[in-house]
Design an enzyme around this catalytic site. Structure first.
Site, PDB file in Angstrom:
ATOM      1  N   ARG A 206      -3.272  32.848 -18.113  1.00  0.00           N
ATOM      2  CA  ARG A 206      -3.748  33.965 -17.276  1.00  0.00           C
ATOM      3  C   ARG A 206      -2.714  35.100 -17.297  1.00  0.00           C
ATOM      4  O   ARG A 206      -1.525  34.885 -17.033  1.00  0.00           O
ATOM      5  CB  ARG A 206      -3.953  33.455 -15.844  1.00  0.00           C
ATOM      6  CG  ARG A 206      -4.133  34.504 -14.793  1.00  0.00           C
ATOM      7  CD  ARG A 206      -5.557  34.944 -14.671  1.00  0.00           C
ATOM      8  NE  ARG A 206      -5.765  35.835 -13.541  1.00  0.00           N
ATOM      9  CZ  ARG A 206      -6.782  36.681 -13.482  1.00  0.00           C
ATOM     10  NH1 ARG A 206      -7.676  36.728 -14.460  1.00  0.00           N
ATOM     11  NH2 ARG A 206      -6.931  37.466 -12.433  1.00  0.00           N
TER      12      ARG A 206
ATOM     13  N   GLU B 138       0.829  -1.219   0.000  1.00  0.00           N
ATOM     14  CA  GLU B 138       0.000   0.000   0.000  1.00  0.00           C
ATOM     15  C   GLU B 138       0.860   1.264   0.000  1.00  0.00           C
ATOM     16  O   GLU B 138       0.605   2.204  -0.746  1.00  0.00           O
ATOM     17  CB  GLU B 138      -0.937  -0.027   1.212  1.00  0.00           C
ATOM     18  CG  GLU B 138      -1.983   1.066   1.156  1.00  0.00           C
ATOM     19  CD  GLU B 138      -3.063   0.926   2.217  1.00  0.00           C
ATOM     20  OE1 GLU B 138      -3.868  -0.019   2.122  1.00  0.00           O
ATOM     21  OE2 GLU B 138      -3.098   1.755   3.140  1.00  0.00           O
TER      22      GLU B 138
ATOM     23  N   GLN C 197       8.520  35.734 -11.973  1.00  0.00           N
ATOM     24  CA  GLN C 197       9.484  34.759 -11.457  1.00  0.00           C
ATOM     25  C   GLN C 197       8.972  34.001 -10.229  1.00  0.00           C
ATOM     26  O   GLN C 197       9.206  32.797 -10.073  1.00  0.00           O
ATOM     27  CB  GLN C 197      10.803  35.467 -11.115  1.00  0.00           C
ATOM     28  CG  GLN C 197      11.929  34.482 -10.873  1.00  0.00           C
ATOM     29  CD  GLN C 197      13.212  35.181 -10.480  1.00  0.00           C
ATOM     30  OE1 GLN C 197      13.216  36.079  -9.636  1.00  0.00           O
ATOM     31  NE2 GLN C 197      14.308  34.789 -11.093  1.00  0.00           N
TER      32      GLN C 197
END
Ligand SMILES: Cc1cc2nc3c(=O)[nH]c(=O)nc-3n(C[C@H](O)[C@H](O)[C@H](O)COP(=O)(O)OP(=O)(O)OC[C@H]3O[C@@H](n4cnc5c(N)ncnc54)[C@H](O)[C@@H]3O)c2cc1C
Length: 376
Positions: free
Chosen positions: A265, A239, A276
């Site tokens: 955008r 798991e 940056q």
């Protein structure tokens, strides 16, 4: 050292993505349905690591992880991916690894094709991280065990057909007195609790399960009496490595979406990604994704080689889960107000990542394992 995938592994990865995207349509905010579960069986996702003679695909850990990664990439709904992985690694795998032939033949075909839903029941109110402090007991009576106790968090519990239950058969032996049993949901004395309301992995139903004088045939025992802790640890190896590949898939999808948003955008006359501060956040997301991905692949590879992979698996589980949360926060931040719009799905990825540092052993427990492997 060769970092490339085999042609068959590449085809499998692509096939899982296209099948999940084309066929598995989830309803937001709802539990997955039996029909969707059967579809997962049909897409061969429920028995990836189960031997072929029981209806599985017989994949090793690395190929299994790559398939789960594809599932996590393709499915916007992480709940069903989590449910499938919990069913496979914490219910089917213990039976496949330690059950006798009769037990395997009874349960594995149904667990692979989806006619059965599996769950793992170990955690108790007083036994979370301190898991082997569990109090549920199984007292031998003739050809059966009488099981009494309460499991406090069982994923898939409300709908599962069978549970791998860990109970103490010999409290005086502590850790070595724990035994694993398959308990079927219709066994008299099994009380299934109401589903929890959760903030994450919302389509995974989870509840507490109580056992009251529950008579479980000896034939349902997995392995020998007292082997429960070993069986649980083995299932956690699967798991902690393979389930967490789902978060690698989610992080990949998250990064793609966030990159695309940062390109499109515009603020202050240029794309967000040209600022940056935003570009560096995206670079960090990529770094965490690739670093945790490599740790996960190496852990699976070591496990497949039969080497001691305890340290690698703990490093991988820790790195993937922490990266998934940090990636979720970064993606949300870069999307601004859209990030918290639930219809947009970015916030959901963060919510679904949050419990990853808790289940399958918390981050603190992984740090403990790593420290212990370092000889501390
Ligand atoms: C989404 C989800 C699905 C789950 N599914 C299942 C399931 O299917 N079956 C099942 O049996 N269980 C399941 N669990 C339960 C899970 O295994 C436990 O939540 C987990 O083991 C932690 O136990 P706890 O919640 O009792 O926390 P606790 O053990 O009480 O821990 C609380 C906090 O204290 C910290 N802590 C505890 N001990 C120490 C220590 N010694 N040193 C430092 N810090 C420590 C922990 O790291 C954690 O941050 C699930 C949990 C979640 C969130």
């Amino acid at each position: 050292m060769d970092f490339s995938w085999l042609k068959e592994q590449d085809e499998l990865y692509t096939r899982v993505i296209s099948q999940v995207q084309d066929r598995l349509h989830m309803q937001p905010e709802q539990f997955w349905t039996r029909a969707q579960w059967l579809l997962c069986g049909d897409m061969r996702l429920l028995g990836l690591s189960i031997p072929e003679r029981y209806g599985g695909s017989g994949f090793n850990a690395l190929t299994t992880a790559r398939s789960i990664e594809a599932f996590g990439y393709a499915s916007e709904d992480m709940g069903i991916v989590f449910s499938v992985a919990a069913h496979l690694f914490a219910c089917a795998m213990p039976i496949a690894g330690y059950g006798d032939e009769a037990l395997k033949s009874r349960f594995l075909p149904g667990l692979c094709n989806g006619t059965l839903i599996g769950a793992n029941a170990i955690t108790e109110e007083g036994a979370g991280s301190d898991i082997f402090a569990l109090q549920t007991c199984a007292i031998r009576e003739g050809d059966a065990y009488i099981v009494d106790g309460c499991k406090s968090y069982v994923s898939n519990g409300p709908v599962a057909d069978c549970f791998v239950v860990y109970a103490t058969t010999n409290p005086a032996h502590g850790y070595l007195g724990i035994t694993a049993l398959v308990v079927e949901k219709d066994t008299p004395g099994v009380i299934i609790g109401e589903p929890f309301h959760k903030m994450s992995l919302k389509s995974t139903p989870a509840c507490r399960i109580t056992f009251q004088c529950c008579r479980v045939p000896i034939a349902n025992r997995i392995g020998n009496e007292g082997q429960g802790s070993l069986i649980f640890k083995h299932s956690m190896q699967w798991e902690r490595s393979c389930l967490f590949a789902a978060y690698i898939g989610q992080m990949e999808r998250q990064l793609e979406r966030t990159l695309s948003y940062a390109r499109q955008r515009r603020q202050f006359g240029k794309a967000l990604g040209k600022h940056q501060a935003i570009a560096h956040r995206l670079a960090e997301m990529k770094l965490r994704l690739e670093a945790s991905r490599l740790l996960l692949y190496r852990a699976c590879w070591r496990f497949d080689q039969g080497q001691d992979a305890l340290l690698d698996i703990a490093l991988s589980k820790l790195a993937v889960s922490e990266a998934a949360i940090l990636g979720g926060l970064d993606a949300m931040h870069i999307h601004g107000s859209l990030g918290i719009n639930s219809e947009y799905g970015i916030g959901t990825m963060l919510c679904d990542a949050l419990p990853s540092t808790i289940f399958s052993g918390t981050s603190e427990m992984q740090h403990d394992i790593i420290a212990s492997e370092l000889g501390l």
